[in-house]
Design a protein around this motif. Structure first.
Motif, PDB file in Angstrom:
ATOM      1  N   LEU A 145      44.757  39.120  46.174  1.00 41.22           N
ATOM      2  CA  LEU A 145      45.684  40.121  45.564  1.00 41.22           C
ATOM      3  C   LEU A 145      45.734  41.175  47.622  1.00 41.22           C
ATOM      4  O   LEU A 145      46.417  41.157  48.131  1.00 41.22           O
ATOM      5  CB  LEU A 145      46.125  40.155  44.909  1.00 41.22           C
ATOM      6  N   ASN A 146      44.821  41.952  47.479  1.00 40.62           N
ATOM      7  CA  ASN A 146      44.396  42.778  48.088  1.00 40.62           C
ATOM      8  C   ASN A 146      43.970  42.295  49.425  1.00 40.62           C
ATOM      9  O   ASN A 146      44.588  42.719  50.936  1.00 40.62           O
ATOM     10  CB  ASN A 146      42.353  43.495  48.081  1.00 40.62           C
ATOM     11  N   GLN A 147      43.510  41.061  49.278  1.00 45.10           N
ATOM     12  CA  GLN A 147      43.187  40.809  51.047  1.00 45.10           C
ATOM     13  C   GLN A 147      44.116  39.346  51.153  1.00 45.10           C
ATOM     14  O   GLN A 147      44.236  39.692  52.717  1.00 45.10           O
ATOM     15  CB  GLN A 147      41.673  39.955  50.687  1.00 45.10           C
ATOM     16  N   VAL A 148      44.961  39.286  51.126  1.00 49.40           N
ATOM     17  CA  VAL A 148      45.842  38.561  51.403  1.00 49.40           C
ATOM     18  C   VAL A 148      47.052  39.422  52.347  1.00 49.40           C
ATOM     19  O   VAL A 148      47.781  39.435  52.689  1.00 49.40           O
ATOM     20  CB  VAL A 148      47.213  38.080  50.122  1.00 49.40           C
ATOM     21  N   PHE A 170      41.320  47.789  42.409  1.00 49.82           N
ATOM     22  CA  PHE A 170      42.760  48.891  42.954  1.00 49.82           C
ATOM     23  C   PHE A 170      42.294  50.190  43.924  1.00 49.82           C
ATOM     24  O   PHE A 170      42.951  50.314  44.629  1.00 49.82           O
ATOM     25  CB  PHE A 170      43.717  48.150  42.951  1.00 49.82           C
ATOM     26  N   GLY A 171      41.070  50.489  43.760  1.00 46.98           N
ATOM     27  CA  GLY A 171      41.262  52.434  43.485  1.00 46.98           C
ATOM     28  C   GLY A 171      42.086  53.321  42.495  1.00 46.98           C
ATOM     29  O   GLY A 171      42.457  52.653  42.095  1.00 46.98           O
ATOM     30  N   PRO A 172      41.762  54.060  43.013  1.00 48.77           N
ATOM     31  CA  PRO A 172      42.069  55.320  42.280  1.00 48.77           C
ATOM     32  C   PRO A 172      43.603  55.511  42.288  1.00 48.77           C
ATOM     33  O   PRO A 172      44.472  54.801  42.697  1.00 48.77           O
ATOM     34  CB  PRO A 172      41.933  56.699  42.653  1.00 48.77           C
ATOM     35  N   LYS A 173      44.490  56.117  41.370  1.00 53.19           N
ATOM     36  CA  LYS A 173      46.435  55.398  41.121  1.00 53.19           C
ATOM     37  C   LYS A 173      46.170  56.717  42.646  1.00 53.19           C
ATOM     38  O   LYS A 173      45.713  57.014  43.353  1.00 53.19           O
ATOM     39  CB  LYS A 173      46.621  56.360  40.121  1.00 53.19           C
ATOM     40  N   GLU A 218      50.541  49.759  43.741  1.00 57.93           N
ATOM     41  CA  GLU A 218      51.324  48.465  44.098  1.00 57.93           C
ATOM     42  C   GLU A 218      50.900  46.882  44.026  1.00 57.93           C
ATOM     43  O   GLU A 218      51.460  46.238  42.896  1.00 57.93           O
ATOM     44  CB  GLU A 218      51.997  48.553  45.282  1.00 57.93           C
ATOM     45  N   LEU A 219      49.775  47.427  43.756  1.00 58.23           N
ATOM     46  CA  LEU A 219      49.201  46.522  44.096  1.00 58.23           C
ATOM     47  C   LEU A 219      48.363  45.907  42.406  1.00 58.23           C
ATOM     48  O   LEU A 219      48.470  44.065  42.053  1.00 58.23           O
ATOM     49  CB  LEU A 219      47.766  45.687  44.905  1.00 58.23           C
ATOM     50  N   ARG A 220      48.447  46.660  42.234  1.00 58.28           N
ATOM     51  CA  ARG A 220      47.589  46.330  40.937  1.00 58.28           C
ATOM     52  C   ARG A 220      48.149  46.335  39.692  1.00 58.28           C
ATOM     53  O   ARG A 220      48.468  45.615  39.324  1.00 58.28           O
ATOM     54  CB  ARG A 220      47.037  48.002  40.070  1.00 58.28           C
ATOM     55  N   GLN A 221      50.117  46.328  40.257  1.00 64.69           N
ATOM     56  CA  GLN A 221      51.087  46.242  39.064  1.00 64.69           C
ATOM     57  C   GLN A 221      51.054  44.645  39.820  1.00 64.69           C
ATOM     58  O   GLN A 221      51.163  43.554  38.358  1.00 64.69           O
ATOM     59  CB  GLN A 221      51.725  47.426  39.155  1.00 64.69           C
ATOM     60  N   ASN A 222      50.577  44.224  40.699  1.00 67.96           N
ATOM     61  CA  ASN A 222      51.541  42.748  40.931  1.00 67.96           C
ATOM     62  C   ASN A 222      50.279  42.235  40.769  1.00 67.96           C
ATOM     63  O   ASN A 222      50.342  41.103  39.824  1.00 67.96           O
ATOM     64  CB  ASN A 222      51.221  42.324  42.338  1.00 67.96           C
TER      65      ASN A 222
END
Ligand code: BYC
Length: 313
Positions: free
Chosen positions: A134-137, A198-201, A223-227
């Protein structure tokens, strides 16, 4: 003719979605942010080989062993593309690696957790590679050209990794009661650390604002974490397993899953070097670097000899 200000040219390129290339003028902070992020990404790939590598000799069949070897080799390749991309920003490979060994540079918190059972290899593929994709796309559209291009190939390989992990878990989830329990236990242990990848909030993310303006990042950590939560909450149903979060619930108003709270103390503890395997991981990387010294020396002597031979010819 008036010469255009290099900073204006840079800003225009960012606005118009033109990639920034190594020889282009760029703000020093843009260069530094990219060196930081890309080198940390490279370190994550290389350190990430360790927890999985530990299972190569214990894979349950020859086929599983061959697949796992190929996956771990892919991670080494990802590390190499990313170290090369970092070098285009004017820092040497040695400096970058020294920063990892000295503790100055970070790598993903996820790789400081141990792989206790074979199901962990499945959970890493499904959850860790799933989060990474998700992060890399998103990063295939990052503004620095060499980083964006490296991501295209990496994402293709990560998709295979994610599917092989899911398939390991699917097999276990259709197995004996012990295998089912092993599968659920691995999901329980890897779920929350995967969300931490995904890192800190966003409210605590020191780099996000600037990185979003420069289009290094295109989506925020939250956003990525929620996805990711939305995706996994559906996929886990296929496994007939549960994600270890009592608060996980579909919210028809937001059209997203609601979910519980990450243990941020644990996250920062791991980032600061106090996770279950931090010392072991850095110890292994330093040893590999020292043990490989003779290879680097031999390669340098060979390159020098070849250069002289070509000069004579
Ligand atoms: N772990 O301001 P923030 C793989 C740090 S490997 C440790 O939000 P940023 C695989 C962060 O560095 C895939 N540290 O930062 C391999 C910053 O500290 P510094 C790995 C973390 O950069 C083998 C501070 O916290 N993927 O798939 O805007 C086998 C504040 O954070 C973490 C990447 O590396 C963390 N989880 O956003 C299997 C992706 N999170 O540097 C699989 C590339 C944050 O200022 N990186 N920190 O001292 C990124 O996309 C971004 O760097 C992040 C963080 C989203 C991770």
């Amino acid at each position: 003719m008036l010469l255009q200000d290099p900073e204006n040219i840079f800003n225009e390129k960012i606005d118009q979605e033109v990639k920034i290339e190594p020889k282009d003028w760029m703000p020093e902070t843009y260069r530094k942010t990219n060196i930081r992020q890309i080198s940390q990404h490279a370190h994550s790939e290389i350190v990430g080989m360790l927890p999985e590598g530990a299972w190569i000799t214990r894979a349950p069949s020859l086929k599983r062993k061959a697949i796992l070897i190929a996956k771990v080799q892919d991670e080494a390749g990802h590390g190499l593309y990313l170290y090369s991309a970092t070098e285009t920003l004017g820092i040497t490979r040695e400096q970058t690696i020294n920063d990892l060994h000295s503790g100055k540079a970070k790598y993903s918190s996820i790789f400081n957790y141990p792989t206790l059972t074979w199901a962990d290899i499945g959970a890493i593929g499904w959850l860790v590679d799933g989060a990474a994709i998700l992060n890399q796309v998103m990063l295939t559209r990052t503004s620095y050209g060499p980083y964006a291009r490296a991501m295209v190939r990496i994402c293709k390989e990560e998709s295979f990794h994610q599917r092989q992990g899911f398939e390991i878990l699917l097999t276990l989830s259709n197995g004996t009661a012990d295998q089912k329990a092993m599968c659920q236990d691995a999901i329980n242990r890897w779920w929350w650390p995967s969300l931490m990848m995904f890192g800190p909030k966003d409210s605590e993310s020191t780099n996000s604002d600037q990185s979003m303006k420069w289009k290094i990042k295109r989506k925020t950590n939250d956003e990525l974490r929620q996805n990711f939560v939305d995706m996994c909450a559906e996929q886990v149903k296929v496994l007939g397993m549960k994600l270890p979060d009592e608060k996980l619930k579909w919210n028809p108003d937001t059209k997203h899953y609601d979910w519980g709270e990450i243990n941020w103390d644990e996250f920062w503890d791991v980032v600061k070097g106090n996770g279950p395997c931090n010392k072991e991981r850095i110890g292994a990387r330093k040893k590999a670097w020292e043990d490989g010294a003779w290879v680097r020396e031999a390669a340098a002597v060979y390159a020098e000899k070849r250069k002289k031979k070509l000069q004579v010819a």
